[in-house]
Design a protein around this motif. Structure first.
Motif, PDB file in Angstrom:
ATOM      1  N   ASN A 119     -29.641  23.827   2.095  1.00 53.90           N
ATOM      2  CA  ASN A 119     -28.343  24.331   1.640  1.00 53.90           C
ATOM      3  C   ASN A 119     -27.846  23.520   0.444  1.00 53.90           C
ATOM      4  O   ASN A 119     -26.705  23.665   0.022  1.00 53.90           O
ATOM      5  CB  ASN A 119     -27.311  24.326   2.774  1.00 53.90           C
ATOM      6  CG  ASN A 119     -27.166  22.961   3.413  1.00 53.90           C
ATOM      7  OD1 ASN A 119     -27.580  21.955   2.848  1.00 53.90           O
ATOM      8  ND2 ASN A 119     -26.585  22.927   4.595  1.00 53.90           N
TER       9      ASN A 119
ATOM     10  N   CYS B 212     -24.422  27.243   2.623  1.00 53.31           N
ATOM     11  CA  CYS B 212     -23.311  26.479   3.211  1.00 53.31           C
ATOM     12  C   CYS B 212     -22.068  26.874   2.434  1.00 53.31           C
ATOM     13  O   CYS B 212     -21.719  26.250   1.428  1.00 53.31           O
ATOM     14  CB  CYS B 212     -23.554  24.974   3.076  1.00 53.31           C
ATOM     15  SG  CYS B 212     -22.113  23.967   3.530  1.00 53.31           S
TER      16      CYS B 212
ATOM     17  N   HIS C 152     -27.484  28.782   8.734  1.00 51.83           N
ATOM     18  CA  HIS C 152     -28.336  28.202   9.770  1.00 51.83           C
ATOM     19  C   HIS C 152     -28.518  29.128  10.975  1.00 51.83           C
ATOM     20  O   HIS C 152     -29.565  29.121  11.624  1.00 51.83           O
ATOM     21  CB  HIS C 152     -27.801  26.840  10.212  1.00 51.83           C
ATOM     22  CG  HIS C 152     -27.837  25.781   9.118  1.00 51.83           C
ATOM     23  ND1 HIS C 152     -28.546  25.935   7.951  1.00 51.83           N
ATOM     24  CD2 HIS C 152     -27.245  24.558   9.036  1.00 51.83           C
ATOM     25  CE1 HIS C 152     -28.393  24.849   7.195  1.00 51.83           C
ATOM     26  NE2 HIS C 152     -27.600  24.004   7.831  1.00 51.83           N
TER      27      HIS C 152
ATOM     28  N   CYS D  49     -26.128  19.559  10.358  1.00 52.95           N
ATOM     29  CA  CYS D  49     -25.754  20.868  10.921  1.00 52.95           C
ATOM     30  C   CYS D  49     -27.025  21.613  11.307  1.00 52.95           C
ATOM     31  O   CYS D  49     -27.128  22.191  12.394  1.00 52.95           O
ATOM     32  CB  CYS D  49     -24.993  21.697   9.896  1.00 52.95           C
ATOM     33  SG  CYS D  49     -23.427  20.970   9.384  1.00 52.95           S
TER      34      CYS D  49
HETATM   35  S1  SF4 Z   1     -21.531  26.108   6.588  1.00 57.02           S
HETATM   36 FE1  SF4 Z   1     -22.099  24.082   5.871  1.00 57.02          FE
HETATM   37  S2  SF4 Z   1     -20.740  22.703   6.946  1.00 57.02           S
HETATM   38 FE2  SF4 Z   1     -20.625  24.668   8.018  1.00 57.02          FE
HETATM   39  S3  SF4 Z   1     -22.129  24.517   9.636  1.00 57.02           S
HETATM   40 FE3  SF4 Z   1     -23.178  25.427   7.900  1.00 57.02          FE
HETATM   41  S4  SF4 Z   1     -24.113  23.697   6.812  1.00 57.02           S
HETATM   42 FE4  SF4 Z   1     -22.572  22.864   8.194  1.00 57.02          FE
END
Ligand code: SF4
Ligand SMILES: Cc1ncc(C[n+]2csc(CCOP(=O)(O)OP(=O)(O)O)c2C)c(N)n1
Lengths: 382, 272
Positions: free
Chosen positions: B121, B200, B22, B51
């Motif tokens: 994700n 993710c 993200h 998120c």
């Molecule tokens: S890695 Fe997964 S759980 Fe961690 S902030 Fe990104 S989307 Fe959220």
């Protein structure tokens, strides 16, 4: 000079009131018995440069008006029970983010699809507690078209004054009945406009810092101040916060700004109250039958009075206690299983004098229904 | 180029895990906006919950962080009310296509000019790794311990069928391409969708033994290919990137302008 005399439905009176108040944006989804409001506004709004959109459901409608309000418009949506249920999450967002908006619920019989074309006042507690979490809300109602117009204007005024959603709880009978109304002239009723910040661009603006009088000046999306709006607990910049002090301060602010103004928000009409031994407490269409009972009793020399509530939430306990506290008997007339009944009881030192007269079958309660119930209460049998 | 002026540094550190895709989307988005030379005051960014949706708070635009799945509905109110604003809507895959699926297809159908960024994700990150409508059959998630039997959507095909007039797909590995596609999407006059595959590692990666962020980015590199490439013919299981749909068709707010004119000319003809 008096305004134009018209003959119209209650839903139309609501439309007239909203336009008088300065409505600029409507989003909605059709549902009986509120659809006339959407239909009329789809015609009226664009004629004066306003905007109308029919959304994919009531969730989207409620969200869309919140978005439009943030751009500086006066906004409205209209629905009935099932749609009002769908709006609850976004209604809570408007409470939390302090977005001025007006939601009309023309009540019909519930639960579920219930009685789409029949009268009920079963959503009073839903208006109060429908969205999750502690909060305060303003909910208003009216029993005749002149008052529907005026209370709709008040709803917009209160939404701006307190930066909050305001619920207009009408009912099927008032919504669909046609009666005479005198449309107020421009300037006849006071209007509250959006309070915008005087902080110039480039200077730190705090969208969630109340002024001394408790009001929060706004800044339109698209303007010089860029800030964050969220449904999370947030600080004075609108940024998410879990700081216990911030959280506690915000929930207190959200509740207190309304509860501490309960007397300013209270709207009601008192008929023959001063020397009344039997006081009827009612609201919406039911209050029409209640008034009929009171007036015919007075003609017979019986000391009856009526307290017609127009503000249902925040409930004006002190005003009600003061108005009906001396009566021998208090009769709450409402088309549900006793939503306001409990509030009236709370308002009185002797709650055992308070009785409920209701109807739950979708049929509008008549003066005869009320009189029959009164005979029972008085121990006279039917 | 300074991207700092677009960030609300007061609100950092951000909430994302190390290696989360993200942040790469945040970077690409800022660079796309910077290259367009848009003023920060004309941009409204609306997001839901997840998120991915936290991206709005970090950006110095008019930002609205709403309810899970409802961002496009809020955004529609803003856009129709003030069509001159540039409305950008970043969403998670669950946000956009599970709980928000109805708003997604209807915004596409209206062809209202805003840009939907689906940060895909393939999992519910925020709530701890439950499967989403983009996870796909056979994948594992905290609510699919034996294997997911829910087939997935093809976001690009869905958006196209629903009426979106600009539809593209890219990944967090292909950052230059991402910037270019977001840029074109913002410029497009109609409903534009950019699906961005965004890793993710914390949940999707771990649950499906895909390794960390680096391995997942490598997967995007290996398992995707430009639209219409030879590689796709040889291996139909590859995921295509690029622009799937780009047409001119009537945009909702411009159509509403015509309604305003029609209603107002009726006004001047009749007396009420
Ligand atoms: S890695 Fe997964 S759980 Fe961690 S902030 Fe990104 S989307 Fe959220
Ligand atoms: C009405 C409602 N239902 C459920 C949730 C809980 N919830 C928050 S985020 C989320 C899913 C997040 O997944 P996604 O949208 O894919 O975004 P990501 O976190 O993966 O970026 C869920 C189910 C919620 N906030 N509101």
């Amino acid at each position: 000079m008096p305004g134009a005399v018209r003959f119209m439905q209650g839903n139309e009176a609501c439309v007239e009131g909203a336009l008088y108040a300065g409505l600029e944006f409507f989003a909605g989804y059709p549902i009986t018995p509120s659809s006339e409001i959407a239909e009329q506004l789809s015609y009226r709004l664009p004629r004066q440069g306003g905007r109308f959109i029919q959304m994919e459901d009531e969730i989207a409608s409620m969200c869309a008006i919140i978005g439009a309000s943030l751009t500086g418009r006066k906004v409205l949506t209209a629905t009935s029970g099932p749609g009002f249920s769908l709006m609850q999450e976004a209604l809570g967002f408007a409470v939390m983010a302090e977005i001025p908006c007006v939601i009309v619920n023309v009540q019909r019989g519930g639960p579920s699809t219930g009685l789409p074309t029949h009268m009920s006042q079963g959503d009073v507690n839903q208006a109060r507690w429908g969205t999750h979490g502690d909060h305060a809300i303003i909910a208003l109602t009216a029993s005749n078209h002149q008052d529907v117009f005026a209370i709709t204007v008040e709803a917009f005024n209160m939404a701006e004054t307190f930066r909050t959603p305001v619920v207009l709880l009408f009912d099927e009978v008032v919504g669909h009945m046609r009666e005479r109304i005198i449309l107020p002239q421009p300037g006849e009723l006071a209007l509250v406009e959006r309070l915008r910040t005087s902080v110039p661009g480039g200077v730190d603006y705090h969208p969630y810092l109340p002024r001394e009088d408790g009001r929060l000046p706004m800044s339109d999306f698209g303007g010089v101040h860029r800030y964050n709006v969220t449904g999370l607990y947030h600080d004075m910049w609108g940024f998410p916060s879990e700081n216990p002090k911030v959280v506690h301060g915000l929930i207190r602010h959200l509740v207190d700004k309304i509860e501490s103004n309960v007397d300013n928000i209270a709207r009601y009409k008192a008929y023959y109250i001063d020397d009344a031994r039997t006081v009827l407490v009612s609201y919406g269409a039911s209050a029409r039958s209640a008034l009929h009972v009171v007036e015919s009793a007075r003609r017979k020399g019986q000391k009856f009075g009526l307290l017609e509530l127009q503000t249902l939430w925040p409930f004006p306990h002190d005003i009600v206690g003061e108005a009906v506290g001396r009566a021998k008997r208090v009769i709450v007339v409402e088309m549900n299983m006793g939503h306001i009944l409990h509030e009236v009881r709370k308002a009185l030192t002797n709650p055992s004098n308070v009785f409920l007269v209701n109807r739950l079958d979708g049929v509008f309660i008549t003066p005869t229904d009320i009189r029959q119930a009164l005979r029972l209460i008085e121990g006279k049998g039917i | 180029m300074s991207i700092h002026k677009y960030l609300r540094e007061r609100f950092f550190p951000h909430i994302w895990c190390a290696g989360c895709g993200h942040g790469t989307v945040l970077n690409g988005l800022i660079r796309a906006i910077e290259s367009l030379g848009l003023s920060r005051n004309e941009i409204v960014m609306v997001s839901g919950i997840g998120c991915s949706s936290r991206i709005t708070g970090y950006l110095d635009f008019h930002t609205l962080h709403t309810l899970h799945g409802r961002a496009l509905a809020f955004a529609t109110g803003i856009k129709l009310s003030k069509p001159e604003l540039n409305v950008i809507v970043p969403m998670g895959d669950g946000d956009a296509l599970a709980i928000g699926g109805n708003h997604f297809i209807h915004a596409a159908r209206r062809n209202i000019a805003m840009t939907a960024l689906v940060m895909n994700n393939r999992i519910y990150g925020m709530t701890g790794g439950q499967f989403s409508p983009l996870s796909g059959c056979g994948m594992t998630a905290t609510t699919a311990p034996y294997a997911n039997i829910d087939p997935d959507f093809d976001v690009a095909a869905l958006a196209t069928a629903a009426g979106a007039s600009f539809v593209a797909r890219t990944t967090t590995f292909h950052v230059k391409e991402m910037i270019d596609l977001i840029r074109q999407a913002i410029l497009h006059d109609g409903f534009s969708v950019v699906e961005i595959l965004s890793q993710c590692p914390t949940y999707f990666g771990r649950k499906n033994k895909m390794g960390g962020a680096v391995e997942m980015l490598n997967w995007y590199k290996e398992r995707t290919t430009p639209l219409g490439s030879k590689a796709k013919q040889n291996d139909p299981s590859l995921i295509e990137r690029g622009i799937f749909m780009q047409v001119d068709k009537p945009e909702y707010c411009s159509q509403y302008e015509k309604i305003l004119q029609k209603a107002q000319s009726a006004n001047s003809q009749t007396k009420e």
